[in-house]
Design a protein around this motif. Structure first.
Motif, PDB file in Angstrom:
ATOM      1  N   LEU A  60      45.058  12.395  43.120  1.00  0.00           N
ATOM      2  CA  LEU A  60      45.668  11.576  44.156  1.00  0.00           C
ATOM      3  C   LEU A  60      46.215  12.475  45.257  1.00  0.00           C
ATOM      4  N   PRO A  61      46.210  12.037  46.497  1.00  0.00           N
ATOM      5  CA  PRO A  61      46.784  12.852  47.570  1.00  0.00           C
ATOM      6  C   PRO A  61      48.292  13.004  47.399  1.00  0.00           C
ATOM      7  N   ASP A  62      48.872  13.943  48.142  1.00  0.00           N
ATOM      8  CA  ASP A  62      50.311  14.188  48.050  1.00  0.00           C
ATOM      9  C   ASP A  62      51.124  12.999  48.546  1.00  0.00           C
ATOM     10  N   GLU A  63      50.575  12.258  49.482  1.00  0.00           N
ATOM     11  CA  GLU A  63      51.312  11.146  50.071  1.00  0.00           C
ATOM     12  C   GLU A  63      50.602   9.831  49.762  1.00  0.00           C
ATOM     13  N   VAL A  64      51.244   9.013  48.942  1.00  0.00           N
ATOM     14  CA  VAL A  64      50.733   7.702  48.572  1.00  0.00           C
ATOM     15  C   VAL A  64      51.805   6.681  48.933  1.00  0.00           C
ATOM     16  N   TYR A  65      51.442   5.705  49.751  1.00  0.00           N
ATOM     17  CA  TYR A  65      52.409   4.723  50.227  1.00  0.00           C
ATOM     18  C   TYR A  65      52.080   3.340  49.666  1.00  0.00           C
ATOM     19  N   ALA A  66      53.115   2.597  49.318  1.00  0.00           N
ATOM     20  CA  ALA A  66      52.930   1.263  48.761  1.00  0.00           C
ATOM     21  C   ALA A  66      52.242   0.356  49.779  1.00  0.00           C
ATOM     22  N   GLY A  67      51.284  -0.428  49.289  1.00  0.00           N
ATOM     23  CA  GLY A  67      50.592  -1.372  50.145  1.00  0.00           C
ATOM     24  C   GLY A  67      49.587  -0.762  51.090  1.00  0.00           C
ATOM     25  N   THR A  68      49.335   0.531  50.972  1.00  0.00           N
ATOM     26  CA  THR A  68      48.394   1.224  51.858  1.00  0.00           C
ATOM     27  C   THR A  68      47.185   1.691  51.054  1.00  0.00           C
ATOM     28  N   ASP A  69      45.980   1.450  51.562  1.00  0.00           N
ATOM     29  CA  ASP A  69      44.772   1.888  50.866  1.00  0.00           C
ATOM     30  C   ASP A  69      44.760   3.415  50.748  1.00  0.00           C
ATOM     31  N   THR A  70      44.497   3.888  49.543  1.00  0.00           N
ATOM     32  CA  THR A  70      44.519   5.321  49.252  1.00  0.00           C
ATOM     33  C   THR A  70      43.247   5.711  48.528  1.00  0.00           C
ATOM     34  N   PHE A  71      42.642   6.815  48.946  1.00  0.00           N
ATOM     35  CA  PHE A  71      41.438   7.296  48.284  1.00  0.00           C
ATOM     36  C   PHE A  71      41.817   8.103  47.048  1.00  0.00           C
ATOM     37  N   LEU A  72      41.236   7.720  45.919  1.00  0.00           N
ATOM     38  CA  LEU A  72      41.410   8.440  44.659  1.00  0.00           C
ATOM     39  C   LEU A  72      40.147   9.251  44.397  1.00  0.00           C
ATOM     40  N   SER A  73      40.278  10.572  44.346  1.00  0.00           N
ATOM     41  CA  SER A  73      39.115  11.437  44.092  1.00  0.00           C
ATOM     42  C   SER A  73      38.838  11.503  42.589  1.00  0.00           C
ATOM     43  N   ILE A  74      37.558  11.404  42.230  1.00  0.00           N
ATOM     44  CA  ILE A  74      37.143  11.375  40.823  1.00  0.00           C
ATOM     45  C   ILE A  74      36.076  12.432  40.583  1.00  0.00           C
ATOM     46  N   THR A  75      36.227  13.158  39.492  1.00  0.00           N
ATOM     47  CA  THR A  75      35.213  14.120  39.068  1.00  0.00           C
ATOM     48  C   THR A  75      34.776  13.764  37.654  1.00  0.00           C
ATOM     49  N   LEU A  76      33.494  13.529  37.479  1.00  0.00           N
ATOM     50  CA  LEU A  76      32.933  13.160  36.181  1.00  0.00           C
ATOM     51  C   LEU A  76      32.061  14.294  35.671  1.00  0.00           C
ATOM     52  N   GLU A  77      32.325  14.709  34.431  1.00  0.00           N
ATOM     53  CA  GLU A  77      31.613  15.850  33.842  1.00  0.00           C
ATOM     54  C   GLU A  77      30.920  15.428  32.557  1.00  0.00           C
ATOM     55  N   ASN A  78      29.684  15.887  32.399  1.00  0.00           N
ATOM     56  CA  ASN A  78      28.899  15.603  31.199  1.00  0.00           C
ATOM     57  C   ASN A  78      29.004  16.789  30.249  1.00  0.00           C
ATOM     58  N   ARG A  79      29.618  16.574  29.089  1.00  0.00           N
ATOM     59  CA  ARG A  79      29.805  17.644  28.111  1.00  0.00           C
ATOM     60  C   ARG A  79      28.884  17.501  26.899  1.00  0.00           C
ATOM     61  N   LYS A  80      27.892  16.620  27.020  1.00  0.00           N
ATOM     62  CA  LYS A  80      26.923  16.514  25.925  1.00  0.00           C
ATOM     63  C   LYS A  80      26.058  17.771  25.871  1.00  0.00           C
ATOM     64  N   ARG A  81      25.473  18.008  24.730  1.00  0.00           N
ATOM     65  CA  ARG A  81      24.734  19.251  24.534  1.00  0.00           C
ATOM     66  C   ARG A  81      23.413  19.250  25.286  1.00  0.00           C
ATOM     67  N   TYR A  82      22.730  18.102  25.294  1.00  0.00           N
ATOM     68  CA  TYR A  82      21.410  18.079  25.919  1.00  0.00           C
ATOM     69  C   TYR A  82      21.247  16.946  26.932  1.00  0.00           C
ATOM     70  N   LEU A  83      21.589  15.731  26.539  1.00  0.00           N
ATOM     71  CA  LEU A  83      21.202  14.550  27.313  1.00  0.00           C
ATOM     72  C   LEU A  83      22.041  14.366  28.567  1.00  0.00           C
ATOM     73  N   PRO A  84      21.403  13.971  29.670  1.00  0.00           N
ATOM     74  CA  PRO A  84      22.162  13.564  30.858  1.00  0.00           C
ATOM     75  C   PRO A  84      22.672  12.129  30.680  1.00  0.00           C
ATOM     76  N   SER A  85      23.507  11.692  31.580  1.00  0.00           N
ATOM     77  CA  SER A  85      24.006  10.316  31.566  1.00  0.00           C
ATOM     78  C   SER A  85      23.566   9.620  32.843  1.00  0.00           C
ATOM     79  N   PHE A  86      23.233   8.330  32.702  1.00  0.00           N
ATOM     80  CA  PHE A  86      22.697   7.569  33.815  1.00  0.00           C
ATOM     81  C   PHE A  86      23.543   6.329  34.086  1.00  0.00           C
ATOM     82  N   LEU A  87      23.568   5.936  35.351  1.00  0.00           N
ATOM     83  CA  LEU A  87      24.156   4.660  35.773  1.00  0.00           C
ATOM     84  C   LEU A  87      25.564   4.464  35.218  1.00  0.00           C
TER      85      LEU A  87
END
Length: 288
Positions: A60-87
């Motif tokens: 989350l950014p340093d400044e989050v205000y009530a009632g204001t749209d805020t961008f939440l950054s997401i990082t998704l990591e695949n820790r499986k040994r072989y298979l990728p993940s889809f959709l």
């Protein structure tokens, strides 16, 4: 696991053929039902594996205000040994974003838009992940811990700001530095009469027919202590919103600002960290 419309039709068809096979004793129908059940089992295992071994982190950014749209950054990591993940679809507090392909050792980043209605401490404990892979018969879902904490500041509401010279601030987009006698050099101009001798630029004046004077910016504005009880507003939440606006506007304009919250006094400062400290105090006021 959620059954989709297509999955419901597939299950219903399988059951219907199974009943028909039992009633008629037709071996071909038995083979068809067995193939359909095998297909359902294989896709079920693939779908289960597809959402396993994933790790999620949010920021989350340093400044989050009530009632204001805020961008939440997401990082998704695949820790499986072989298979990728889809959709993969990631959901947090009603917002969601999608990832088409998440390969091993290749984290994917995305963002989603959230709005937090209430000020104060916020804890994001977990996020949901789901996927219709490999066929859109079943949507499998799971929860991932994220343990993200932040403080939601009060929603800022505009209030006229007194400028150092006593005139109301009209909200200009660019700050105009006031002229003074002890600040930094702003520019060189012609002598108009009345300027102190110490402001005359003698070396430059010797090269011109007219005297040249140095124009200096004003020194820093007087520190200001904002008393929450004296800020206008119909209730506490509106006063906190006005206070948030004043803190942001004044500190960003270079004026040292402090807070008086009941009997507690926070001394004035003008740094960004001090501004965030004041906003945090306003956000948590009355929450304990």
């Amino acid at each position: 696991m959620k059954l989709t419309k297509g999955g419901g039709m597939y299950v219903a068809s399988t059951l219907l053929l199974g009943v028909s096979a039992v009633n008629t004793g037709n071996n071909l129908l038995f083979l068809i039902v067995a193939a359909m059940l095998a297909f359902m089992a294989i896709t079920g295992v693939l779908g289960w594996l597809n959402i396993r071994g994933l790790a999620l982190s949010v920021h989350l950014p340093d400044e989050v205000y009530a009632g204001t749209d805020t961008f939440l950054s997401i990082t998704l990591e695949n820790r499986k040994r072989y298979l990728p993940s889809f959709l993969i679809r990631v959901g947090v507090l009603g917002g969601s974003t999608s990832f088409l392909l998440v390969e091993k050792n290749r984290p994917q980043s995305g963002s989603l838009l959230l709005s937090f209605p209430v000020r104060g401490p916020l804890q994001l404990a977990e996020a949901s992940i789901s996927s219709p892979f490999p066929v859109n018969f079943f949507v499998r879902a799971a929860s991932l811990p994220i343990r993200q904490e932040c403080t939601v500041f009060p929603a800022p509401r505009a209030l006229p700001v007194p400028a150092p010279g006593g005139k109301p601030d009209a909200g200009e987009s660019a700050a105009i530095a006031a002229a003074g006698y002890d600040g930094d050099l702003a520019k060189i101009s012609d002598y108009r009469g009345g300027e102190p001798l110490k402001l005359i630029h003698w070396r430059l004046s010797a090269k011109h027919e007219e005297f040249k004077v140095k124009e200096l910016t004003a020194t820093a504005a007087e520190p200001l202590l904002l008393d929450l009880d004296l800020i206008p507003g119909r209730d506490l939440e509106q006063r906190l919103s006005f206070g948030t606006f004043l803190v942001n506007r004044l500190v960003k304009g270079g004026r040292p600002v402090g807070l008086k919250l009941g009997e507690r006094v926070i001394t004035p400062g003008s740094t960004r960290s001090h501004r965030l400290k004041l906003l945090t105090e306003l956000a948590n006021y009355g929450k304990n």
